[in-house]
Design a protein around this motif. Structure first.
Motif, PDB file in Angstrom:
ATOM      1  N   ARG A 101      14.720  10.936 -26.233  1.00  0.00           N
ATOM      2  CA  ARG A 101      14.276  12.245 -25.782  1.00  0.00           C
ATOM      3  C   ARG A 101      15.274  12.922 -24.853  1.00  0.00           C
ATOM      4  O   ARG A 101      15.506  14.122 -24.944  1.00  0.00           O
ATOM      5  N   VAL A 102      15.860  12.205 -23.955  1.00  0.00           N
ATOM      6  CA  VAL A 102      16.840  12.822 -23.044  1.00  0.00           C
ATOM      7  C   VAL A 102      18.257  12.349 -23.383  1.00  0.00           C
ATOM      8  O   VAL A 102      19.074  12.172 -22.498  1.00  0.00           O
ATOM      9  N   GLY A 103      18.478  12.127 -24.678  1.00  0.00           N
ATOM     10  CA  GLY A 103      19.790  11.629 -25.095  1.00  0.00           C
ATOM     11  C   GLY A 103      20.824  12.728 -25.129  1.00  0.00           C
ATOM     12  O   GLY A 103      20.600  13.839 -24.659  1.00  0.00           O
ATOM     13  N   GLY A 104      21.956  12.394 -25.707  1.00  0.00           N
ATOM     14  CA  GLY A 104      23.055  13.349 -25.793  1.00  0.00           C
ATOM     15  C   GLY A 104      24.386  12.629 -25.732  1.00  0.00           C
ATOM     16  O   GLY A 104      24.480  11.423 -25.941  1.00  0.00           O
ATOM     17  N   TYR A 105      25.418  13.397 -25.450  1.00  0.00           N
ATOM     18  CA  TYR A 105      26.770  12.849 -25.409  1.00  0.00           C
ATOM     19  C   TYR A 105      27.306  12.854 -23.983  1.00  0.00           C
ATOM     20  O   TYR A 105      27.060  13.793 -23.220  1.00  0.00           O
ATOM     21  N   VAL A 106      28.035  11.807 -23.655  1.00  0.00           N
ATOM     22  CA  VAL A 106      28.674  11.672 -22.346  1.00  0.00           C
ATOM     23  C   VAL A 106      30.104  11.198 -22.571  1.00  0.00           C
ATOM     24  O   VAL A 106      30.368  10.401 -23.476  1.00  0.00           O
ATOM     25  N   LEU A 107      31.012  11.676 -21.750  1.00  0.00           N
ATOM     26  CA  LEU A 107      32.384  11.178 -21.820  1.00  0.00           C
ATOM     27  C   LEU A 107      32.415   9.721 -21.381  1.00  0.00           C
ATOM     28  O   LEU A 107      31.759   9.342 -20.414  1.00  0.00           O
ATOM     29  N   THR A 108      33.167   8.903 -22.080  1.00  0.00           N
ATOM     30  CA  THR A 108      33.253   7.491 -21.721  1.00  0.00           C
ATOM     31  C   THR A 108      34.284   7.240 -20.629  1.00  0.00           C
ATOM     32  O   THR A 108      34.252   6.199 -19.995  1.00  0.00           O
ATOM     33  N   ARG A 109      35.208   8.191 -20.461  1.00  0.00           N
ATOM     34  CA  ARG A 109      36.263   8.023 -19.460  1.00  0.00           C
ATOM     35  C   ARG A 109      36.299   9.255 -18.562  1.00  0.00           C
ATOM     36  O   ARG A 109      35.801  10.323 -18.951  1.00  0.00           O
ATOM     37  N   PRO A 110      36.895   9.126 -17.387  1.00  0.00           N
ATOM     38  CA  PRO A 110      37.098  10.321 -16.556  1.00  0.00           C
ATOM     39  C   PRO A 110      37.960  11.334 -17.286  1.00  0.00           C
ATOM     40  O   PRO A 110      38.823  10.973 -18.100  1.00  0.00           O
ATOM     41  N   ALA A 111      37.728  12.607 -17.015  1.00  0.00           N
ATOM     42  CA  ALA A 111      38.433  13.677 -17.720  1.00  0.00           C
ATOM     43  C   ALA A 111      39.944  13.599 -17.505  1.00  0.00           C
ATOM     44  O   ALA A 111      40.716  14.065 -18.340  1.00  0.00           O
ATOM     45  N   GLU A 112      40.360  13.007 -16.392  1.00  0.00           N
ATOM     46  CA  GLU A 112      41.796  12.875 -16.131  1.00  0.00           C
ATOM     47  C   GLU A 112      42.444  11.899 -17.108  1.00  0.00           C
ATOM     48  O   GLU A 112      43.666  11.911 -17.276  1.00  0.00           O
ATOM     49  N   GLN A 113      41.642  11.030 -17.712  1.00  0.00           N
ATOM     50  CA  GLN A 113      42.194  10.010 -18.604  1.00  0.00           C
ATOM     51  C   GLN A 113      41.983  10.355 -20.082  1.00  0.00           C
ATOM     52  O   GLN A 113      42.195   9.514 -20.954  1.00  0.00           O
ATOM     53  N   ILE A 114      41.526  11.551 -20.361  1.00  0.00           N
ATOM     54  CA  ILE A 114      41.357  11.982 -21.751  1.00  0.00           C
ATOM     55  C   ILE A 114      42.346  13.116 -22.007  1.00  0.00           C
ATOM     56  O   ILE A 114      42.255  14.181 -21.390  1.00  0.00           O
ATOM     57  N   THR A 115      43.279  12.893 -22.907  1.00  0.00           N
ATOM     58  CA  THR A 115      44.274  13.919 -23.209  1.00  0.00           C
ATOM     59  C   THR A 115      43.831  14.749 -24.402  1.00  0.00           C
ATOM     60  O   THR A 115      42.973  14.333 -25.192  1.00  0.00           O
ATOM     61  N   VAL A 116      44.424  15.919 -24.525  1.00  0.00           N
ATOM     62  CA  VAL A 116      44.142  16.766 -25.680  1.00  0.00           C
ATOM     63  C   VAL A 116      44.549  16.042 -26.960  1.00  0.00           C
ATOM     64  O   VAL A 116      43.890  16.171 -28.000  1.00  0.00           O
ATOM     65  N   LEU A 117      45.618  15.247 -26.868  1.00  0.00           N
ATOM     66  CA  LEU A 117      46.040  14.506 -28.054  1.00  0.00           C
ATOM     67  C   LEU A 117      44.950  13.560 -28.542  1.00  0.00           C
ATOM     68  O   LEU A 117      44.738  13.424 -29.751  1.00  0.00           O
ATOM     69  N   ASP A 118      44.255  12.919 -27.615  1.00  0.00           N
ATOM     70  CA  ASP A 118      43.172  12.018 -28.014  1.00  0.00           C
ATOM     71  C   ASP A 118      42.143  12.750 -28.868  1.00  0.00           C
ATOM     72  O   ASP A 118      41.702  12.245 -29.911  1.00  0.00           O
ATOM     73  N   VAL A 119      41.772  13.936 -28.426  1.00  0.00           N
ATOM     74  CA  VAL A 119      40.756  14.703 -29.146  1.00  0.00           C
ATOM     75  C   VAL A 119      41.295  15.131 -30.518  1.00  0.00           C
ATOM     76  O   VAL A 119      40.609  15.022 -31.536  1.00  0.00           O
ATOM     77  N   VAL A 120      42.535  15.612 -30.538  1.00  0.00           N
ATOM     78  CA  VAL A 120      43.111  16.071 -31.806  1.00  0.00           C
ATOM     79  C   VAL A 120      43.174  14.923 -32.807  1.00  0.00           C
ATOM     80  O   VAL A 120      42.798  15.075 -33.979  1.00  0.00           O
ATOM     81  N   LEU A 121      43.610  13.755 -32.349  1.00  0.00           N
ATOM     82  CA  LEU A 121      43.708  12.618 -33.265  1.00  0.00           C
ATOM     83  C   LEU A 121      42.331  12.178 -33.736  1.00  0.00           C
ATOM     84  O   LEU A 121      42.171  11.771 -34.893  1.00  0.00           O
ATOM     85  N   ALA A 122      41.340  12.267 -32.854  1.00  0.00           N
ATOM     86  CA  ALA A 122      39.994  11.862 -33.252  1.00  0.00           C
ATOM     87  C   ALA A 122      39.460  12.775 -34.352  1.00  0.00           C
ATOM     88  O   ALA A 122      38.804  12.315 -35.293  1.00  0.00           O
ATOM     89  N   ILE A 123      39.739  14.059 -34.245  1.00  0.00           N
ATOM     90  CA  ILE A 123      39.210  15.009 -35.230  1.00  0.00           C
ATOM     91  C   ILE A 123      40.072  15.032 -36.480  1.00  0.00           C
ATOM     92  O   ILE A 123      39.581  14.934 -37.613  1.00  0.00           O
ATOM     93  N   GLU A 124      41.374  15.141 -36.299  1.00  0.00           N
ATOM     94  CA  GLU A 124      42.275  15.327 -37.440  1.00  0.00           C
ATOM     95  C   GLU A 124      42.660  14.014 -38.113  1.00  0.00           C
ATOM     96  O   GLU A 124      43.179  14.024 -39.232  1.00  0.00           O
ATOM     97  N   GLY A 125      42.466  12.905 -37.439  1.00  0.00           N
ATOM     98  CA  GLY A 125      42.907  11.637 -37.990  1.00  0.00           C
ATOM     99  C   GLY A 125      44.319  11.311 -37.536  1.00  0.00           C
ATOM    100  O   GLY A 125      45.057  12.172 -37.072  1.00  0.00           O
ATOM    101  N   ARG A 126      44.682  10.051 -37.679  1.00  0.00           N
ATOM    102  CA  ARG A 126      45.972   9.606 -37.163  1.00  0.00           C
ATOM    103  C   ARG A 126      47.100   9.697 -38.177  1.00  0.00           C
ATOM    104  O   ARG A 126      48.239   9.341 -37.879  1.00  0.00           O
ATOM    105  N   GLU A 127      46.805  10.157 -39.371  1.00  0.00           N
ATOM    106  CA  GLU A 127      47.873  10.287 -40.370  1.00  0.00           C
ATOM    107  C   GLU A 127      48.814  11.421 -39.983  1.00  0.00           C
ATOM    108  O   GLU A 127      48.364  12.500 -39.611  1.00  0.00           O
TER     109      GLU A 127
END
Lengths: 158, 158
Positions: free
Chosen positions: B59-85
């Motif tokens: 009921r009160v679920g959702g999404y939470v960052l697993t790491r502090p925002a300082e440790q998440i780079t834009v590259l991480d997000v791009v690779l997660a969405i676009e794939g590592r190829e």
DNA sequence: GTCCGTTTACTCGGATATGCGTTGTCCGAGTTGCGCTGG
DNA sequence: CCAGCGCAACTCGGACAACGCATATCCGAGTAAACGGAC
């Protein structure tokens, strides 16, 4: 994010053209690389539109580089094939939703777009630093000094 | 060469999650950005698979960052969405045709592939240098210091 | 008043249709070299 | 033997289908809070 396979073809063709003595027709280029004749022709049209190669019709026609290989960068070829539109296009979703960004805040591009733009600029700069002449020199190192001699022999033979 | 539009959505969502106090469900994220609920959910799945966000059901679920925002780079997000190829994949056309490159010459990657790979590396390095925390700070500068305060109010209100 | 079981509403995750872009192909317009004919 | 003309082959350029992937959507499985009833 997938780059068109035609980019690889176009770059190899430019390297070949930089070592050819006269015009090379598209079917010859395709045969040498073992790729589709008609589809390669389509990509060569893009190179022609951007003024990288000059096409001559007729019996001994073909494609010729318009500039010395030292003045043609890999970026030029990539942009000619892929187009000049950036890979990332900001849709300004910050202006949507219940708390839209104020028009004053949107005078500057959003931070996401800035980061993406900077990365793409770095990518372009890297590609701009490599010329067709550099690639040709690399082929000589990898495949031997007589590589282009045999290439010219094959071109004149067929 | 076109980047998936979901990348922009995912980055904005990460910035929002970095400022939220508790879990934020996907419909809420979509409503805030004025985008498709179901399609955003698909992209959030990719973030979850790569371990960037943690999902809690109920009921009160959702999404939470697993790491502090300082440790998440834009590259991480791009690779997660676009794939590592990588965007450029060498088809080794130098081994085709009447004058194929010798197997010895192919021990090293072809010069075209090396140039493309270097450019993509530069692109990645640029994206790796920007974190979600940096983007959040930029939002504060552009849209005003109270932006995230109003965001949290909206989150708790709805 | 407190504890427990049931309900219920809400969440995520994967399986499922659709539109557009890249891929791949074809044929027509144009040009140039070659061969033939006439002088 | 040489010049002029017609032919034919070869070239590029743009218009035409087919496949694949990104886009967009839906419904089912699972979970935790909330509510009602019994003790």
């Amino acid at each position: 994010m997938k780059m068109s396979g035609g980019v690889e073809w176009a770059i190899h063709c430019c390297v070949l053209l930089s070592q050819a003595d006269g015009p090379v027709p598209a079917p010859r280029l395709a045969e040498f690389h073992g790729i589709s004749r008609t589809y390669l022709a389509k990509h060569l049209q893009h190179l022609s539109r951007d003024g990288l190669v000059s096409s001559t019709e007729g019996r001994v026609g073909g494609y010729v580089l318009t500039r010395p290989a030292e003045q043609i960068t890999v970026l030029d070829v990539v942009l000619a094939i892929e187009g000049r539109e950036p890979a990332f296009r900001c849709t300004e979703i910050r202006q949507n939703g219940p708390l839209p960004a104020s028009p004053a805040a949107c005078k500057r591009a959003c931070g996401v777009a800035r980061a993406m733009h900077a990365a793409e600029q770095a990518w372009r700069e890297s590609l701009r630093g490599v010329t067709i002449a550099d690639l040709a020199a690399g082929v000589l190192v990898d495949a031997g000094p007589d590589t282009f001699v045999r290439l010219r022999e094959w071109l004149s033979a067929s």
